[in-house]
Motif scaffolding. Structure first.
Motif, PDB file in Angstrom:
ATOM      1  N   SER A  29       0.473  -1.282   0.277  1.00  0.00           N
ATOM      2  CA  SER A  29      -0.143   0.194  -0.261  1.00  0.00           C
ATOM      3  C   SER A  29       0.941   1.037  -0.008  1.00  0.00           C
ATOM      4  O   SER A  29       2.224   1.202   0.296  1.00  0.00           O
ATOM      5  N   GLU A  30       0.382   2.539  -0.064  1.00  0.00           N
ATOM      6  CA  GLU A  30       0.476   3.700  -0.460  1.00  0.00           C
ATOM      7  C   GLU A  30       1.345   4.366   0.839  1.00  0.00           C
ATOM      8  O   GLU A  30       2.100   4.454   1.081  1.00  0.00           O
ATOM      9  N   ALA A  31       0.985   3.638   1.686  1.00  0.00           N
ATOM     10  CA  ALA A  31       0.728   3.842   3.552  1.00  0.00           C
ATOM     11  C   ALA A  31       2.608   2.885   3.612  1.00  0.00           C
ATOM     12  O   ALA A  31       3.113   3.496   4.948  1.00  0.00           O
ATOM     13  N   ASP A  32       2.853   2.004   3.505  1.00  0.00           N
ATOM     14  CA  ASP A  32       4.566   1.162   3.811  1.00  0.00           C
ATOM     15  C   ASP A  32       5.285   2.202   3.517  1.00  0.00           C
ATOM     16  O   ASP A  32       5.969   2.637   4.055  1.00  0.00           O
ATOM     17  N   GLY A  33       5.242   2.920   2.443  1.00  0.00           N
ATOM     18  CA  GLY A  33       6.190   4.107   2.276  1.00  0.00           C
ATOM     19  C   GLY A  33       5.857   5.458   3.287  1.00  0.00           C
ATOM     20  O   GLY A  33       7.300   5.620   3.806  1.00  0.00           O
ATOM     21  N   MET A  34       4.494   6.114   3.701  1.00  0.00           N
ATOM     22  CA  MET A  34       5.006   6.841   4.477  1.00  0.00           C
ATOM     23  C   MET A  34       5.928   5.851   5.948  1.00  0.00           C
ATOM     24  O   MET A  34       5.906   6.869   6.569  1.00  0.00           O
ATOM     25  N   TRP A  35       4.816   4.964   6.639  1.00  0.00           N
ATOM     26  CA  TRP A  35       5.360   3.891   8.233  1.00  0.00           C
ATOM     27  C   TRP A  35       7.235   3.950   7.450  1.00  0.00           C
ATOM     28  O   TRP A  35       7.700   4.057   8.487  1.00  0.00           O
ATOM     29  N   ALA A  36       7.350   3.586   6.518  1.00  0.00           N
ATOM     30  CA  ALA A  36       9.257   3.762   6.437  1.00  0.00           C
ATOM     31  C   ALA A  36       9.296   5.135   6.713  1.00  0.00           C
ATOM     32  O   ALA A  36      10.412   4.683   7.302  1.00  0.00           O
ATOM     33  N   VAL A  38       8.385   6.940   8.613  1.00  0.00           N
ATOM     34  CA  VAL A  38       8.190   7.793   9.815  1.00  0.00           C
ATOM     35  C   VAL A  38       9.230   6.931  10.833  1.00  0.00           C
ATOM     36  O   VAL A  38      10.102   7.518  11.013  1.00  0.00           O
ATOM     37  N   GLU A  39       9.562   4.846  10.700  1.00  0.00           N
ATOM     38  CA  GLU A  39      10.648   4.440  11.510  1.00  0.00           C
ATOM     39  C   GLU A  39      12.024   4.631  10.521  1.00  0.00           C
ATOM     40  O   GLU A  39      13.128   4.893  11.576  1.00  0.00           O
ATOM     41  N   ALA A  40      11.946   5.608   9.451  1.00  0.00           N
ATOM     42  CA  ALA A  40      13.384   6.304   9.582  1.00  0.00           C
ATOM     43  C   ALA A  40      13.931   7.190  10.367  1.00  0.00           C
ATOM     44  O   ALA A  40      14.903   7.810  10.987  1.00  0.00           O
ATOM     45  N   LEU A  41      12.886   8.451  10.185  1.00  0.00           N
ATOM     46  CA  LEU A  41      12.833   9.439  11.308  1.00  0.00           C
ATOM     47  C   LEU A  41      12.904   9.275  12.428  1.00  0.00           C
ATOM     48  O   LEU A  41      14.104   9.882  13.389  1.00  0.00           O
ATOM     49  N   TRP A  42      11.764   8.380  12.767  1.00  0.00           N
ATOM     50  CA  TRP A  42      12.484   7.882  14.264  1.00  0.00           C
ATOM     51  C   TRP A  42      14.240   7.670  14.682  1.00  0.00           C
ATOM     52  O   TRP A  42      14.293   7.362  16.105  1.00  0.00           O
ATOM     53  N   ALA A  43      14.649   6.932  13.920  1.00  0.00           N
ATOM     54  CA  ALA A  43      15.697   5.995  13.795  1.00  0.00           C
ATOM     55  C   ALA A  43      16.752   6.488  14.253  1.00  0.00           C
ATOM     56  O   ALA A  43      17.725   7.375  15.145  1.00  0.00           O
TER      57      ALA A  43
END
Length: 102
Positions: A29-36, A38-43
């Protein structure tokens, strides 16, 4: 307007939608890219953190609250809700502030 539907068409908890329903994006889904992202920013934030975890979480929550307040200020300014200030913002300002929250 029905009370169980918000202006965007989402059903609230009283409208039968399970509040515990899995909201994890489905693969592809398009949301996969968004969550990726978010995870990269969190890291990235975690790597540059020098504070104890509890303090860091508190500061992140305060920063989010600050940004949400700026959205509220822009909406109030767009609608001219403060009679002392009048119209001080436009909808482009609101969109820009929303990008800061995101």
């Amino acid at each position: 307007m029905r009370e169980d539907v918000d202006p965007h068409g989402d059903v609230d908890a009283h409208g039968g939608k399970d509040p515990h329903e899995d909201v994890t994006p489905h693969a592809g889904s398009e949301a996969d890219g968004m969550w990726a992202s978010v995870e990269a920013l969190w890291a990235w934030l975690d790597r540059s953190n020098t504070r104890p975890p509890e303090q860091e979480l508190l500061l992140r929550m305060l920063k989010l609250s600050e940004e949400v307040g700026e959205v509220a200020q822009a909406v109030i300014g767009t609608l001219g809700q403060n009679p002392r200030k009048g119209v001080t913002h436009d909808w482009d300002d609101v969109r820009a502030e929303l990008c800061d929250v995101r």
